[in-house]
Design a protein around this motif. Structure first.
Motif, PDB file in Angstrom:
ATOM      1  N   VAL A 178      27.846  40.797  52.401  1.00 18.63           N
ATOM      2  CA  VAL A 178      28.109  42.064  51.730  1.00 18.63           C
ATOM      3  C   VAL A 178      27.882  43.183  52.742  1.00 18.63           C
ATOM      4  N   ALA A 213      32.712  42.707  50.037  1.00 19.31           N
ATOM      5  CA  ALA A 213      32.113  41.373  49.956  1.00 19.31           C
ATOM      6  C   ALA A 213      33.152  40.368  50.419  1.00 19.31           C
ATOM      7  N   ILE A 246      33.090  43.053  43.930  1.00 24.49           N
ATOM      8  CA  ILE A 246      32.030  43.992  44.299  1.00 24.49           C
ATOM      9  C   ILE A 246      32.364  45.363  43.725  1.00 24.49           C
ATOM     10  N   ASP A 247      31.338  46.113  43.377  1.00 26.14           N
ATOM     11  CA  ASP A 247      31.569  47.447  42.834  1.00 26.14           C
ATOM     12  C   ASP A 247      30.419  48.366  43.201  1.00 26.14           C
ATOM     13  N   ALA A 300      32.323  44.495  38.738  1.00 26.63           N
ATOM     14  CA  ALA A 300      32.261  43.416  39.726  1.00 26.63           C
ATOM     15  C   ALA A 300      32.789  42.110  39.127  1.00 26.63           C
ATOM     16  N   CYS A 357      36.064  40.056  40.212  1.00 28.27           N
ATOM     17  CA  CYS A 357      35.898  38.666  40.646  1.00 28.27           C
ATOM     18  C   CYS A 357      36.933  37.764  39.988  1.00 28.27           C
ATOM     19  N   CYS A 362      26.761  46.376  42.909  1.00 28.76           N
ATOM     20  CA  CYS A 362      26.648  45.048  42.301  1.00 28.76           C
ATOM     21  C   CYS A 362      27.735  44.107  42.817  1.00 28.76           C
ATOM     22  N   VAL A 363      27.405  42.807  42.820  1.00 25.68           N
ATOM     23  CA  VAL A 363      28.329  41.764  43.263  1.00 25.68           C
ATOM     24  C   VAL A 363      28.360  40.660  42.212  1.00 25.68           C
ATOM     25  N   SER A 410      30.010  36.579  41.776  1.00 27.52           N
ATOM     26  CA  SER A 410      30.642  35.469  42.491  1.00 27.52           C
ATOM     27  C   SER A 410      30.553  34.194  41.670  1.00 27.52           C
ATOM     28  N   TYR A 446      22.238  43.542  51.645  1.00 21.82           N
ATOM     29  CA  TYR A 446      23.542  43.898  52.195  1.00 21.82           C
ATOM     30  C   TYR A 446      23.368  44.311  53.654  1.00 21.82           C
TER      31      TYR A 446
END
Length: 227
Positions: free
Chosen positions: A3, A98, A106-107, A154, A158, A205-206, A208, A217
């Protein structure tokens, strides 16, 4: 997975912006120059540079080989490179990226003043309940609101479906120290989430499908990502 974060507006001087702009392909340049404000132009350019840097570093692909297209919902992907996934976001001063071997979103959200009433329309019941339980102060509620909004964005990014998936039909809430996806009243462990401790008036935020989202990050400079 990695990230990356860049403070695009502080990192790119006007002279550096013009220099970098001259090195990207004409189609990308034309798209950037359609923006009216220089801040939007810098964020768009930083997104291109940062994503190419992240992909090249993670997968050993030359930046010249990286050609990006978008699916019908607007999610970008690298043409002809299976197993290469990335996502970018920008807000305020920052551009973030990301990169991973499986779908990732990612956001980043700058916290802004104004009413939080849109939660009534776009938050799930679980998220509304969490917001009601937040400490009764504007700062605390605003931070929680933007954290939840960033988590939702996010996740949407995704799965790559854009806003074709109604925002009020799912929620991401914290339970036993972890963020859990709730949909149709059921909890799902299919997706993994990370909310970073970031700048005070931002949420990052991420999301996955793979575990192992980095706990930290990596902040990079313009000189590192320049072509």
């Amino acid at each position: 997975m990695q990230v990356y974060v860049i403070n695009a507006l502080n990192e790119l001087s006007d002279a550096e912006f013009e220099c970098a702009l001259s090195k990207i392909d004409p189609e990308q340049k034309d798209r950037i120059m359609r923006f009216h404000f220089i801040e939007d132009k810098k964020r768009a350019l930083a997104g291109i540079l940062l994503s190419k840097y992240a992909i090249a570093k993670a997968f050993g692909i030359s930046s010249d080989e990286i050609r990006v297209e978008k699916n019908k919902y607007g999610k970008p992907h690298v043409v002809g490179k299976r197993g290469v996934h990335f996502n970018i976001s920008h807000s305020g001063d920052y551009v973030v990226c990301a990169v991973a071997g499986s779908p990732v979103g990612i956001d980043v959200q700058e916290h802004k003043s104004g009413s939080l009433d849109i939660a009534d329309r776009f938050f799930s019941q679980e998220e509304k309940d969490a917001l009601k339980k937040a400490p009764d102060s504007d700062i605390a509620k605003r931070k929680l609101f933007y954290d939840m909004w960033s988590l939702k964005e996010a996740y949407i990014k995704c799965i790559g479906m854009g806003l074709s998936k109604p925002l009020d039909k799912f929620g991401i809430v914290k339970k036993d120290g972890e963020y859990i996806l709730c949909e149709n009243g059921e909890e799902s462990g299919e997706y993994h989430f990370m909310r970073y401790e970031f700048e005070g008036n931002y949420s990052l935020c991420v999301c996955s499908k793979e575990a192992g989202i980095p706990e930290m990050y990596t902040e990079v400079s313009y000189k590192e990502i320049s072509l």
